[in-house]
Motif scaffolding. Structure first.
Motif, PDB file in Angstrom:
ATOM      1  N   ASP A 167       1.057  -0.762   0.448  1.00 40.49           N
ATOM      2  CA  ASP A 167      -0.405  -0.164   0.106  1.00 40.49           C
ATOM      3  C   ASP A 167       0.498   1.233   0.185  1.00 40.49           C
ATOM      4  O   ASP A 167       0.506   2.435  -0.481  1.00 40.49           O
ATOM      5  CB  ASP A 167      -0.756  -0.099   1.791  1.00 40.49           C
ATOM      6  CG  ASP A 167      -2.143   0.629   1.150  1.00 40.49           C
ATOM      7  OD1 ASP A 167      -2.225   1.223   0.044  1.00 40.49           O
ATOM      8  OD2 ASP A 167      -2.948   1.206   2.289  1.00 40.49           O
ATOM      9  N   TYR A 194      -6.112  -4.968  -5.719  1.00 43.34           N
ATOM     10  CA  TYR A 194      -6.602  -3.491  -5.691  1.00 43.34           C
ATOM     11  C   TYR A 194      -7.505  -2.895  -7.236  1.00 43.34           C
ATOM     12  O   TYR A 194      -8.957  -2.149  -7.609  1.00 43.34           O
ATOM     13  CB  TYR A 194      -5.295  -3.021  -5.699  1.00 43.34           C
ATOM     14  CG  TYR A 194      -5.627  -1.369  -5.833  1.00 43.34           C
ATOM     15  CD1 TYR A 194      -6.319  -0.212  -5.095  1.00 43.34           C
ATOM     16  CD2 TYR A 194      -5.009  -0.278  -7.537  1.00 43.34           C
ATOM     17  CE1 TYR A 194      -6.174   1.066  -5.730  1.00 43.34           C
ATOM     18  CE2 TYR A 194      -5.565   0.509  -7.112  1.00 43.34           C
ATOM     19  CZ  TYR A 194      -6.364   1.647  -6.437  1.00 43.34           C
ATOM     20  OH  TYR A 194      -6.676   3.339  -7.396  1.00 43.34           O
ATOM     21  N   ASP A 239     -12.718  -2.570  -5.242  1.00 40.53           N
ATOM     22  CA  ASP A 239     -14.129  -1.814  -5.135  1.00 40.53           C
ATOM     23  C   ASP A 239     -12.624  -0.690  -4.564  1.00 40.53           C
ATOM     24  O   ASP A 239     -13.381   0.550  -4.866  1.00 40.53           O
ATOM     25  CB  ASP A 239     -14.698  -1.698  -3.128  1.00 40.53           C
ATOM     26  CG  ASP A 239     -15.426  -2.593  -3.755  1.00 40.53           C
ATOM     27  OD1 ASP A 239     -15.654  -2.607  -4.700  1.00 40.53           O
ATOM     28  OD2 ASP A 239     -16.196  -3.073  -2.650  1.00 40.53           O
ATOM     29  N   ARG A 240     -11.686  -1.023  -4.323  1.00 35.92           N
ATOM     30  CA  ARG A 240     -10.829   0.562  -3.949  1.00 35.92           C
ATOM     31  C   ARG A 240      -9.963   1.416  -5.090  1.00 35.92           C
ATOM     32  O   ARG A 240     -10.526   2.502  -5.387  1.00 35.92           O
ATOM     33  CB  ARG A 240      -9.361   0.469  -3.626  1.00 35.92           C
ATOM     34  CG  ARG A 240      -9.821  -0.234  -1.946  1.00 35.92           C
ATOM     35  CD  ARG A 240      -8.069  -0.686  -1.333  1.00 35.92           C
ATOM     36  NE  ARG A 240      -7.429   0.447  -1.168  1.00 35.92           N
ATOM     37  CZ  ARG A 240      -6.088   0.705  -0.776  1.00 35.92           C
ATOM     38  NH1 ARG A 240      -5.609  -0.277  -0.599  1.00 35.92           N
ATOM     39  NH2 ARG A 240      -5.960   1.389  -0.839  1.00 35.92           N
ATOM     40  N   TYR A 241     -10.052   0.774  -6.563  1.00 37.07           N
ATOM     41  CA  TYR A 241      -9.745   0.912  -7.720  1.00 37.07           C
ATOM     42  C   TYR A 241     -10.847   1.476  -8.049  1.00 37.07           C
ATOM     43  O   TYR A 241     -10.500   3.322  -8.148  1.00 37.07           O
ATOM     44  CB  TYR A 241      -9.169   0.118  -8.875  1.00 37.07           C
ATOM     45  CG  TYR A 241      -8.673   0.730 -10.351  1.00 37.07           C
ATOM     46  CD1 TYR A 241      -8.200   1.121 -10.218  1.00 37.07           C
ATOM     47  CD2 TYR A 241      -9.448   0.513 -10.899  1.00 37.07           C
ATOM     48  CE1 TYR A 241      -7.772   1.728 -11.901  1.00 37.07           C
ATOM     49  CE2 TYR A 241      -9.714   0.620 -12.441  1.00 37.07           C
ATOM     50  CZ  TYR A 241      -8.477   1.512 -12.778  1.00 37.07           C
ATOM     51  OH  TYR A 241      -8.223   2.388 -14.156  1.00 37.07           O
ATOM     52  N   ARG A 242     -11.946   1.386  -8.082  1.00 37.79           N
ATOM     53  CA  ARG A 242     -13.345   1.802  -8.576  1.00 37.79           C
ATOM     54  C   ARG A 242     -13.457   3.288  -7.370  1.00 37.79           C
ATOM     55  O   ARG A 242     -13.515   4.472  -7.810  1.00 37.79           O
ATOM     56  CB  ARG A 242     -14.169   1.022  -8.743  1.00 37.79           C
ATOM     57  CG  ARG A 242     -15.069   0.496  -9.082  1.00 37.79           C
ATOM     58  CD  ARG A 242     -15.146   0.922 -11.358  1.00 37.79           C
ATOM     59  NE  ARG A 242     -15.917   1.642 -11.330  1.00 37.79           N
ATOM     60  CZ  ARG A 242     -16.665   1.128 -11.365  1.00 37.79           C
ATOM     61  NH1 ARG A 242     -17.193  -0.633 -11.499  1.00 37.79           N
ATOM     62  NH2 ARG A 242     -18.154   1.901 -11.771  1.00 37.79           N
ATOM     63  N   SER A 243     -12.879   3.202  -6.568  1.00 33.18           N
ATOM     64  CA  SER A 243     -13.103   4.219  -5.163  1.00 33.18           C
ATOM     65  C   SER A 243     -12.142   5.306  -5.374  1.00 33.18           C
ATOM     66  O   SER A 243     -12.807   6.520  -5.701  1.00 33.18           O
ATOM     67  CB  SER A 243     -13.220   3.656  -3.348  1.00 33.18           C
ATOM     68  OG  SER A 243     -13.445   4.291  -2.906  1.00 33.18           O
ATOM     69  N   ASP A 244     -11.047   4.731  -5.807  1.00 31.73           N
ATOM     70  CA  ASP A 244     -10.056   5.905  -6.049  1.00 31.73           C
ATOM     71  C   ASP A 244     -10.567   6.684  -7.211  1.00 31.73           C
ATOM     72  O   ASP A 244      -9.975   7.914  -7.940  1.00 31.73           O
ATOM     73  CB  ASP A 244      -8.625   5.195  -6.614  1.00 31.73           C
ATOM     74  CG  ASP A 244      -8.236   4.912  -4.734  1.00 31.73           C
ATOM     75  OD1 ASP A 244      -8.886   5.222  -3.809  1.00 31.73           O
ATOM     76  OD2 ASP A 244      -7.837   4.649  -5.065  1.00 31.73           O
TER      77      ASP A 244
END
Length: 258
Positions: free
Chosen positions: A47, A75, A79-84
């Protein structure tokens, strides 16, 4: 009697002590199992490594660290890639809405294509999410399929910018011979009505991306356009000269282009 009473008191005391674990189920000091320590350390390191990539601190690199292969995969497909991506698109639109649009057709926004408007995740899923050395031949074959999906958050931003009266310019590191496949892919993914699609011509081959893209932006400025915003997944999409008023970096821990 005294002796009998003592035994009764002692028995009650034992019963009370026996109830303490259930009355206080969590001890103040706990020793947690360490079976996930290595994976936890990898996740923390990876991270931080991804942070260094996005902030351009990592510099030039060719492959993701071996210990981060699973992290990058999780990642990118999680969900984190979409959220970013959603946060970046939201920040971009907030800025765009704050602009005073001249309305003369010269207000511009420059988008990169790969991992900015289109996602090549189907390709990278088959090639280790950046854990393999880049193979230009196999990637060109993928481009020719014209099957890369849109990044939903970027597609929404793209359309919102057009509604604001901003002209869209697409500036990609793809070569001119890939124009037809690129246009087909963009249209099928939902992108349309861009002002210009700029690809590498013969004279652009061999130039570092940061130089090539700066030159193309400079040409637009010389044509009278005001580049309010620029979006790209690589710092070489955004830095150099003739830069936009604001630049917006999309996430990409899979590869680096200088």
């Amino acid at each position: 009697m005294a002796s009998g009473s003592g035994r009764v008191v002692f028995t009650i005391l034992l019963l009370f002590i026996g109830q303490i674990p259930s009355a206080f189920p969590q001890s103040i000091i706990q020793i947690l199992p360490k079976k996930n320590r290595v994976s936890d350390e990898n996740a923390l390191y990876c991270d931080s490594w991804r942070f260094s990539v996005e902030t351009n601190d990592a510099g030039y690199w060719t492959k993701i660290p071996t210990r981060c292969q699973s992290f990058v995969k999780d990642y990118m497909i999680g969900d984190r890639y979409r959220s970013d991506s959603e946060v970046v698109a939201g920040n971009s639109l907030t800025f765009a809405k704050s602009l005073e649009i001249a309305g003369d057709g010269k207000d511009a926004w420059v988008f990169d294509i790969d991992e900015t408007l289109l996602t090549n995740l189907p390709y990278y899923e088959a090639h280790g999410f950046g854990s393999e050395a880049f193979d230009e031949k196999s990637f060109d074959e993928w481009v020719n399929l014209a099957e890369a999906p849109a990044i939903p958050e970027s597609l929404s931003l793209y359309k919102d910018l057009q509604q604001l009266g901003i002209k869209i310019f697409l500036l990609t590191g793809r070569s001119e011979y890939q124009r037809n496949a690129t246009v087909e892919n963009l249209l099928s993914a939902g992108y349309e009505n861009w002002e210009k699609l700029l690809l590498r011509g013969p004279s652009d081959q061999g130039k570092p991306a940061i130089v090539y893209k700066s030159e193309k932006r400079s040409d637009l400025i010389n044509e009278g356009y005001t580049i309010h915003g620029s979006s790209g997944d690589q710092w070489s999409d955004l830095l150099g000269f003739a830069i936009a008023q604001r630049s917006f970096k999309l996430p990409n821990p899979m590869y680096y282009i200088a």
